[in-house]
Design a protein around this motif. Structure first.
Motif, PDB file in Angstrom:
ATOM      1  N   THR A   2      80.497   4.993 106.421  1.00  0.00           N
ATOM      2  CA  THR A   2      81.666   5.174 107.055  1.00  0.00           C
ATOM      3  C   THR A   2      82.829   4.969 106.102  1.00  0.00           C
ATOM      4  O   THR A   2      82.737   3.837 105.233  1.00  0.00           O
ATOM      5  N   TYR A   3      84.272   5.666 105.690  1.00  0.00           N
ATOM      6  CA  TYR A   3      85.360   5.270 104.546  1.00  0.00           C
ATOM      7  C   TYR A   3      86.514   5.343 106.186  1.00  0.00           C
ATOM      8  O   TYR A   3      86.555   5.458 106.655  1.00  0.00           O
ATOM      9  N   ILE A   4      87.413   3.798 105.447  1.00  0.00           N
ATOM     10  CA  ILE A   4      88.185   3.681 105.816  1.00  0.00           C
ATOM     11  C   ILE A   4      89.395   3.688 105.005  1.00  0.00           C
ATOM     12  O   ILE A   4      89.232   3.411 104.158  1.00  0.00           O
ATOM     13  N   ILE A   5      90.175   4.315 105.466  1.00  0.00           N
ATOM     14  CA  ILE A   5      91.669   4.319 104.970  1.00  0.00           C
ATOM     15  C   ILE A   5      92.584   3.853 106.050  1.00  0.00           C
ATOM     16  O   ILE A   5      92.445   3.501 106.943  1.00  0.00           O
ATOM     17  N   VAL A   6      92.933   2.845 105.162  1.00  0.00           N
ATOM     18  CA  VAL A   6      94.283   1.882 106.003  1.00  0.00           C
ATOM     19  C   VAL A   6      95.887   2.082 105.412  1.00  0.00           C
ATOM     20  O   VAL A   6      96.495   2.705 104.352  1.00  0.00           O
ATOM     21  N   ASP A   7      96.748   2.797 106.980  1.00  0.00           N
ATOM     22  CA  ASP A   7      97.809   2.802 106.243  1.00  0.00           C
ATOM     23  C   ASP A   7      98.822   2.188 107.306  1.00  0.00           C
ATOM     24  O   ASP A   7      98.483   1.563 108.178  1.00  0.00           O
ATOM     25  N   ARG A   8      99.493   1.569 106.212  1.00  0.00           N
ATOM     26  CA  ARG A   8     100.745   1.067 106.909  1.00  0.00           C
ATOM     27  C   ARG A   8     101.655   1.391 107.937  1.00  0.00           C
ATOM     28  O   ARG A   8     103.103   2.005 107.594  1.00  0.00           O
ATOM     29  N   GLY A   9     101.196   1.478 108.772  1.00  0.00           N
ATOM     30  CA  GLY A   9     102.747   2.314 110.271  1.00  0.00           C
ATOM     31  C   GLY A   9     102.620   3.666 109.959  1.00  0.00           C
ATOM     32  O   GLY A   9     103.461   4.251 111.007  1.00  0.00           O
ATOM     33  N   GLU A  10     102.541   4.121 109.063  1.00  0.00           N
ATOM     34  CA  GLU A  10     102.050   5.750 108.998  1.00  0.00           C
ATOM     35  C   GLU A  10     100.747   6.447 109.705  1.00  0.00           C
ATOM     36  O   GLU A  10      99.858   6.041 108.627  1.00  0.00           O
ATOM     37  N   ILE A  76     109.607  20.674 105.088  1.00  0.00           N
ATOM     38  CA  ILE A  76     109.418  19.981 103.996  1.00  0.00           C
ATOM     39  C   ILE A  76     110.235  20.405 102.412  1.00  0.00           C
ATOM     40  O   ILE A  76     110.077  19.899 101.564  1.00  0.00           O
ATOM     41  N   ALA A  77     110.784  21.357 103.075  1.00  0.00           N
ATOM     42  CA  ALA A  77     111.140  22.729 101.739  1.00  0.00           C
ATOM     43  C   ALA A  77     111.816  21.485 100.986  1.00  0.00           C
ATOM     44  O   ALA A  77     112.231  22.240  99.714  1.00  0.00           O
ATOM     45  N   GLY A  78     112.486  20.946 101.390  1.00  0.00           N
ATOM     46  CA  GLY A  78     113.235  20.323 100.434  1.00  0.00           C
ATOM     47  C   GLY A  78     112.983  18.935  99.666  1.00  0.00           C
ATOM     48  O   GLY A  78     113.754  18.488  98.798  1.00  0.00           O
ATOM     49  N   TYR A  79     111.732  18.414  99.843  1.00  0.00           N
ATOM     50  CA  TYR A  79     110.629  17.461  99.007  1.00  0.00           C
ATOM     51  C   TYR A  79     110.812  17.650  98.146  1.00  0.00           C
ATOM     52  O   TYR A  79     109.920  19.181  97.296  1.00  0.00           O
ATOM     53  N   ALA A  80     111.503  17.307  97.035  1.00  0.00           N
ATOM     54  CA  ALA A  80     110.769  17.682  95.410  1.00  0.00           C
ATOM     55  C   ALA A  80     109.535  16.840  95.262  1.00  0.00           C
ATOM     56  O   ALA A  80     109.300  15.725  95.708  1.00  0.00           O
ATOM     57  N   ASP A  81     109.143  17.300  94.299  1.00  0.00           N
ATOM     58  CA  ASP A  81     107.846  17.138  93.892  1.00  0.00           C
ATOM     59  C   ASP A  81     107.536  16.517  92.683  1.00  0.00           C
ATOM     60  O   ASP A  81     107.475  16.457  91.647  1.00  0.00           O
ATOM     61  N   LYS A  82     107.786  14.807  92.956  1.00  0.00           N
ATOM     62  CA  LYS A  82     108.263  14.247  91.474  1.00  0.00           C
ATOM     63  C   LYS A  82     106.494  13.795  91.324  1.00  0.00           C
ATOM     64  O   LYS A  82     105.853  12.827  92.060  1.00  0.00           O
ATOM     65  N   ALA A  83     106.097  14.228  89.980  1.00  0.00           N
ATOM     66  CA  ALA A  83     104.900  13.990  89.395  1.00  0.00           C
ATOM     67  C   ALA A  83     103.661  13.483  90.727  1.00  0.00           C
ATOM     68  O   ALA A  83     103.140  13.205  90.653  1.00  0.00           O
ATOM     69  N   GLY A  84     103.543  14.737  91.151  1.00  0.00           N
ATOM     70  CA  GLY A  84     102.819  15.701  91.622  1.00  0.00           C
ATOM     71  C   GLY A  84     102.103  14.532  93.031  1.00  0.00           C
ATOM     72  O   GLY A  84     101.260  15.277  93.722  1.00  0.00           O
ATOM     73  N   GLU A  85     103.239  14.015  94.127  1.00  0.00           N
ATOM     74  CA  GLU A  85     102.944  13.113  95.019  1.00  0.00           C
ATOM     75  C   GLU A  85     103.171  14.117  95.982  1.00  0.00           C
ATOM     76  O   GLU A  85     102.269  13.223  97.184  1.00  0.00           O
ATOM     77  N   ILE A  86     103.383  14.818  96.409  1.00  0.00           N
ATOM     78  CA  ILE A  86     103.142  16.049  97.588  1.00  0.00           C
ATOM     79  C   ILE A  86     103.041  17.349  97.256  1.00  0.00           C
ATOM     80  O   ILE A  86     102.712  17.704  96.542  1.00  0.00           O
ATOM     81  N   ASP A  87     102.419  17.209  98.412  1.00  0.00           N
ATOM     82  CA  ASP A  87     101.035  18.532  98.593  1.00  0.00           C
ATOM     83  C   ASP A  87     101.704  19.662  99.340  1.00  0.00           C
ATOM     84  O   ASP A  87     101.106  18.770 100.978  1.00  0.00           O
ATOM     85  N   LYS A  88     102.429  20.286  99.119  1.00  0.00           N
ATOM     86  CA  LYS A  88     103.274  21.288 100.470  1.00  0.00           C
ATOM     87  C   LYS A  88     102.589  22.337 101.647  1.00  0.00           C
ATOM     88  O   LYS A  88     102.673  22.422 102.711  1.00  0.00           O
ATOM     89  N   ALA A  89     101.902  22.327 101.156  1.00  0.00           N
ATOM     90  CA  ALA A  89     100.594  23.315 101.553  1.00  0.00           C
ATOM     91  C   ALA A  89      99.426  22.880 102.551  1.00  0.00           C
ATOM     92  O   ALA A  89      99.401  23.328 103.307  1.00  0.00           O
ATOM     93  N   THR A  90      99.606  21.321 102.300  1.00  0.00           N
ATOM     94  CA  THR A  90      98.371  20.146 103.302  1.00  0.00           C
ATOM     95  C   THR A  90      99.324  19.707 104.019  1.00  0.00           C
ATOM     96  O   THR A  90      99.155  18.513 104.948  1.00  0.00           O
ATOM     97  N   ILE A  91     101.114  19.394 103.706  1.00  0.00           N
ATOM     98  CA  ILE A  91     102.072  18.577 104.075  1.00  0.00           C
ATOM     99  C   ILE A  91     100.901  16.929 104.007  1.00  0.00           C
ATOM    100  O   ILE A  91     101.054  16.102 104.810  1.00  0.00           O
ATOM    101  N   THR A  92     101.400  16.475 102.559  1.00  0.00           N
ATOM    102  CA  THR A  92     100.618  15.541 102.607  1.00  0.00           C
ATOM    103  C   THR A  92     102.123  14.793 100.799  1.00  0.00           C
ATOM    104  O   THR A  92     102.050  15.659  99.839  1.00  0.00           O
ATOM    105  N   THR A  94     101.571  11.151  98.673  1.00  0.00           N
ATOM    106  CA  THR A  94     101.361  10.000  98.804  1.00  0.00           C
ATOM    107  C   THR A  94     101.901   8.505  98.680  1.00  0.00           C
ATOM    108  O   THR A  94     101.050   7.388  99.384  1.00  0.00           O
ATOM    109  N   LYS A  95     103.430   8.824  98.784  1.00  0.00           N
ATOM    110  CA  LYS A  95     104.181   7.622  99.492  1.00  0.00           C
ATOM    111  C   LYS A  95     104.907   7.736 101.098  1.00  0.00           C
ATOM    112  O   LYS A  95     105.427   6.686 101.434  1.00  0.00           O
TER     113      LYS A  95
END
Length: 145
Positions: A2-10, A76-92, A94-95
């Motif tokens: 089993t893999y666990i992901i810890v999300d802090r608040g989101e 999310i169209a207006g979100y800028a992708d800084k250093a590959g931190e956003i994947d608009k296709a999957t709406i993910t 990193t921060k």
């Protein structure tokens, strides 16, 4: 294993087909916030807004219905992708997506449970849940075995 992901608040859930008309019907129904959350889950399915989260919200509302904010869908169209931190296709992202501006604290001053729906330009959307306070969530991600 089993893999666990810890999300802090989101937390975020499965992608779904974005249907603004169906969502608008639920979001503008003039019913209490908890009922809107349950109606969204009924519309989208348990993988997009799970029962365990609804049970948690329902059992911890110190300010009653004011403890819950169900926000209008946002692009999310207006979100800028800084250093590959956003994947608009999957709406993910990193921060994460949900910060103070998305919580609309002046509109929902007593809310501790925030339900946000974000959508992209290719007809997909995702529900995000943010707890305003000090809590950590554990969840097991899907595995492709």
């Amino acid at each position: 294993m089993t893999y666990i992901i810890v999300d802090r608040g989101e937390m975020s859930f499965d992608l779904f087909e974005y249907d603004p008309t169906a969502l608008k019907e639920v979001l503008e129904a003039g019913i209490p916030a908890l009922h809107r959350v349950k109606a969204l889950s009924a519309l989208l399915g348990n993988n997009c807004l799970p029962d365990y989260l609804i049970n948690y919200i329902e059992n911890f509302c110190p300010a009653g219905d004011g403890s819950i904010a169900v926000h209008n869908p946002k692009s999310i169209a207006g979100y800028a992708d800084k250093a590959g931190e956003i994947d608009k296709a999957t709406i993910t992202r990193t921060k994460g997506f949900i910060g103070d501006p998305q919580l609309e604290l002046s509109k929902y001053p007593d809310a501790i449970h925030h339900i946000n729906i974000l959508f992209n330009g290719i007809g997909k959307a995702r529900v995000f849940y943010r707890y305003r306070g000090d809590i950590r969530f554990l969840r097991t991600p899907k595995r492709n075995d």
